[in-house]
Design a protein around this motif. Structure first.
Motif, PDB file in Angstrom:
ATOM      1  N   THR A  28      25.124  14.929  36.155  1.00 38.86           N
ATOM      2  CA  THR A  28      25.256  16.260  35.558  1.00 38.86           C
ATOM      3  C   THR A  28      24.788  17.370  36.495  1.00 38.86           C
ATOM      4  O   THR A  28      24.987  18.544  36.198  1.00 38.86           O
ATOM      5  CB  THR A  28      24.455  16.341  34.248  1.00 38.86           C
ATOM      6  N   GLU A  29      24.186  17.022  37.625  1.00 39.21           N
ATOM      7  CA  GLU A  29      23.604  18.030  38.513  1.00 39.21           C
ATOM      8  C   GLU A  29      24.630  19.043  39.019  1.00 39.21           C
ATOM      9  O   GLU A  29      24.352  20.245  39.059  1.00 39.21           O
ATOM     10  CB  GLU A  29      22.926  17.362  39.709  1.00 39.21           C
ATOM     11  N   ASP A  30      25.796  18.578  39.433  1.00 37.27           N
ATOM     12  CA  ASP A  30      26.797  19.500  39.964  1.00 37.27           C
ATOM     13  C   ASP A  30      27.302  20.454  38.890  1.00 37.27           C
ATOM     14  O   ASP A  30      27.524  21.635  39.152  1.00 37.27           O
ATOM     15  CB  ASP A  30      27.976  18.734  40.577  1.00 37.27           C
ATOM     16  N   VAL A  31      27.490  19.959  37.682  1.00 39.29           N
ATOM     17  CA  VAL A  31      27.968  20.820  36.587  1.00 39.29           C
ATOM     18  C   VAL A  31      26.913  21.880  36.262  1.00 39.29           C
ATOM     19  O   VAL A  31      27.244  23.058  36.103  1.00 39.29           O
ATOM     20  CB  VAL A  31      28.343  19.991  35.345  1.00 39.29           C
ATOM     21  N   VAL A  32      25.648  21.482  36.197  1.00 41.53           N
ATOM     22  CA  VAL A  32      24.570  22.457  35.949  1.00 41.53           C
ATOM     23  C   VAL A  32      24.536  23.497  37.068  1.00 41.53           C
ATOM     24  O   VAL A  32      24.411  24.692  36.816  1.00 41.53           O
ATOM     25  CB  VAL A  32      23.203  21.743  35.806  1.00 41.53           C
ATOM     26  N   LEU A  58      28.929  16.149  27.715  1.00 40.78           N
ATOM     27  CA  LEU A  58      28.115  15.787  26.552  1.00 40.78           C
ATOM     28  C   LEU A  58      26.762  15.222  26.972  1.00 40.78           C
ATOM     29  O   LEU A  58      25.745  15.478  26.324  1.00 40.78           O
ATOM     30  CB  LEU A  58      28.874  14.805  25.666  1.00 40.78           C
ATOM     31  N   LYS A  59      26.723  14.479  28.066  1.00 45.15           N
ATOM     32  CA  LYS A  59      25.447  13.975  28.586  1.00 45.15           C
ATOM     33  C   LYS A  59      24.555  15.134  29.011  1.00 45.15           C
ATOM     34  O   LYS A  59      23.363  15.149  28.719  1.00 45.15           O
ATOM     35  CB  LYS A  59      25.679  13.029  29.762  1.00 45.15           C
ATOM     36  N   LEU A  60      25.136  16.112  29.685  1.00 44.08           N
ATOM     37  CA  LEU A  60      24.382  17.300  30.102  1.00 44.08           C
ATOM     38  C   LEU A  60      23.734  17.972  28.889  1.00 44.08           C
ATOM     39  O   LEU A  60      22.556  18.317  28.908  1.00 44.08           O
ATOM     40  CB  LEU A  60      25.322  18.274  30.802  1.00 44.08           C
ATOM     41  N   MET A  61      24.497  18.131  27.838  1.00 46.67           N
ATOM     42  CA  MET A  61      23.963  18.780  26.633  1.00 46.67           C
ATOM     43  C   MET A  61      22.852  17.955  25.999  1.00 46.67           C
ATOM     44  O   MET A  61      21.862  18.499  25.524  1.00 46.67           O
ATOM     45  CB  MET A  61      25.096  19.036  25.652  1.00 46.67           C
ATOM     46  N   GLY A  62      23.013  16.631  26.021  1.00 44.83           N
ATOM     47  CA  GLY A  62      21.992  15.763  25.452  1.00 44.83           C
ATOM     48  C   GLY A  62      20.718  15.711  26.272  1.00 44.83           C
ATOM     49  O   GLY A  62      19.639  15.457  25.735  1.00 44.83           O
ATOM     50  N   GLU A  63      20.798  15.972  27.558  1.00 46.18           N
ATOM     51  CA  GLU A  63      19.631  15.935  28.435  1.00 46.18           C
ATOM     52  C   GLU A  63      18.734  17.164  28.268  1.00 46.18           C
ATOM     53  O   GLU A  63      17.550  17.117  28.563  1.00 46.18           O
ATOM     54  CB  GLU A  63      20.071  15.902  29.905  1.00 46.18           C
ATOM     55  N   ARG A  64      19.314  18.244  27.820  1.00 46.99           N
ATOM     56  CA  ARG A  64      18.578  19.503  27.777  1.00 46.99           C
ATOM     57  C   ARG A  64      17.885  19.695  26.432  1.00 46.99           C
ATOM     58  O   ARG A  64      18.449  19.399  25.391  1.00 46.99           O
ATOM     59  CB  ARG A  64      19.523  20.658  28.065  1.00 46.99           C
ATOM     60  N   ASP A  94      17.373  22.384  24.878  1.00 47.43           N
ATOM     61  CA  ASP A  94      18.086  23.361  24.063  1.00 47.43           C
ATOM     62  C   ASP A  94      19.494  22.900  23.685  1.00 47.43           C
ATOM     63  O   ASP A  94      20.273  23.661  23.130  1.00 47.43           O
ATOM     64  CB  ASP A  94      18.147  24.713  24.775  1.00 47.43           C
ATOM     65  N   GLY A  95      19.828  21.645  23.995  1.00 45.18           N
ATOM     66  CA  GLY A  95      21.147  21.125  23.684  1.00 45.18           C
ATOM     67  C   GLY A  95      22.259  21.767  24.497  1.00 45.18           C
ATOM     68  O   GLY A  95      23.423  21.673  24.143  1.00 45.18           O
ATOM     69  N   GLY A  96      21.881  22.423  25.580  1.00 43.42           N
ATOM     70  CA  GLY A  96      22.872  23.073  26.436  1.00 43.42           C
ATOM     71  C   GLY A  96      23.083  24.541  26.136  1.00 43.42           C
ATOM     72  O   GLY A  96      23.808  25.232  26.839  1.00 43.42           O
ATOM     73  N   ARG A  97      22.428  25.046  25.094  1.00 37.81           N
ATOM     74  CA  ARG A  97      22.625  26.446  24.695  1.00 37.81           C
ATOM     75  C   ARG A  97      22.148  27.443  25.741  1.00 37.81           C
ATOM     76  O   ARG A  97      22.611  28.563  25.762  1.00 37.81           O
ATOM     77  CB  ARG A  97      21.962  26.733  23.355  1.00 37.81           C
ATOM     78  N   GLY A  98      21.260  27.040  26.623  1.00 38.95           N
ATOM     79  CA  GLY A  98      20.822  27.930  27.695  1.00 38.95           C
ATOM     80  C   GLY A  98      21.891  28.127  28.758  1.00 38.95           C
ATOM     81  O   GLY A  98      21.834  29.078  29.527  1.00 38.95           O
ATOM     82  N   LEU A  99      22.875  27.239  28.778  1.00 39.18           N
ATOM     83  CA  LEU A  99      23.953  27.332  29.759  1.00 39.18           C
ATOM     84  C   LEU A  99      25.301  27.661  29.120  1.00 39.18           C
ATOM     85  O   LEU A  99      26.138  28.301  29.743  1.00 39.18           O
ATOM     86  CB  LEU A  99      24.088  26.001  30.518  1.00 39.18           C
ATOM     87  N   LEU A 100      25.528  27.186  27.900  1.00 35.86           N
ATOM     88  CA  LEU A 100      26.847  27.287  27.270  1.00 35.86           C
ATOM     89  C   LEU A 100      26.772  27.827  25.850  1.00 35.86           C
ATOM     90  O   LEU A 100      25.836  27.520  25.116  1.00 35.86           O
ATOM     91  CB  LEU A 100      27.490  25.892  27.200  1.00 35.86           C
ATOM     92  N   GLU A 101      27.800  28.573  25.498  1.00 40.48           N
ATOM     93  CA  GLU A 101      27.925  29.017  24.110  1.00 40.48           C
ATOM     94  C   GLU A 101      28.811  28.057  23.311  1.00 40.48           C
ATOM     95  O   GLU A 101      28.740  28.012  22.096  1.00 40.48           O
ATOM     96  CB  GLU A 101      28.518  30.428  24.036  1.00 40.48           C
ATOM     97  N   ALA A 102      29.659  27.303  23.998  1.00 42.37           N
ATOM     98  CA  ALA A 102      30.556  26.359  23.331  1.00 42.37           C
ATOM     99  C   ALA A 102      30.905  25.231  24.292  1.00 42.37           C
ATOM    100  O   ALA A 102      30.968  25.436  25.499  1.00 42.37           O
ATOM    101  CB  ALA A 102      31.832  27.069  22.886  1.00 42.37           C
TER     102      ALA A 102
END
Length: 188
Positions: free
Chosen positions: A127-131, A159-165, A167-175
């Motif tokens: 997930t590092e490159d996507v982040v 989905l893995k990226l969102m699960g790792e964070r 905040d569930g990914g909300r700090g990076l994505l709105e959807a």
């Protein structure tokens, strides 16, 4: 200490129209073949950009048309051995653009037409490159809504990226949307 109850927010409602196939395409097999051979994707991208990664490698981003700099920007993540110019990626970009959104496709390492500099490749757990890309996009357009769509392996990464964070990914994505995501990689 007393907790203040949060006001309940009603989720947006929508309804799906029932699926009605073309009369001349009965059955899923013919519909699948027609989707592959009858659709002709148009041009994509309008701009290609190379970005550096923290480990000394690079990623290639393909940007679609961006008519409104305040409209949502959607990051597209391809599947295994894919790239941003595959028909399904182009068609997704076109569909999002037609609905007023801008798109940027990420070519995972070694999927942009040539070898990368580092021996590291992409995989379903990386997930590092996507982040890294999401942080660059947020930095370039700080107030712009940012979403992501991942297909197959790209959906797994998203989905893995969102699960790792936390905040569930909300700090990076709105959807975020995962399409045809392999949930059991060993079986797949």
């Amino acid at each position: 200490m007393t907790e203040t109850p949060m006001p309940s927010q009603k989720p947006p409602s929508f309804s799906l129209a029932p699926f009605r196939p073309a009369w001349w395409l009965p059955g899923g097999h013919l519909q699948t073949l027609a989707g592959k051979y009858l659709r002709r994707p148009g041009p994509f991208p309008t701009r290609t950009e190379r970005i550096d990664t923290p480990d000394g490698d690079f990623l290639i981003l393909d940007f679609g048309p961006d008519r409104d700099p305040s409209a949502p920007l959607v990051l597209l993540l391809h599947g295994l051995e894919g790239f941003t110019r595959r028909p399904y990626m182009v068609q997704a970009a076109q569909a999002l653009t037609a609905r007023g959104m801008a798109t940027v496709g990420l070519n995972f390492r070694s999927c942009s037409g040539g070898p990368n500099l580092c021996p590291r490749l992409y995989h379903s757990g990386d997930t590092e490159d996507v982040v890294h890309v999401l942080r660059i996009l947020k930095g370039e357009w700080p107030g712009r809504p940012l979403g992501a769509v991942g297909f197959s392996l790209g959906g797994n990464v998203l989905l893995k990226l969102m699960g790792e964070r936390e905040d569930g990914g909300r700090g990076l994505l709105e959807a975020a949307v995962g399409i045809s995501v392999p949930y059991d990689l060993a079986a797949g």
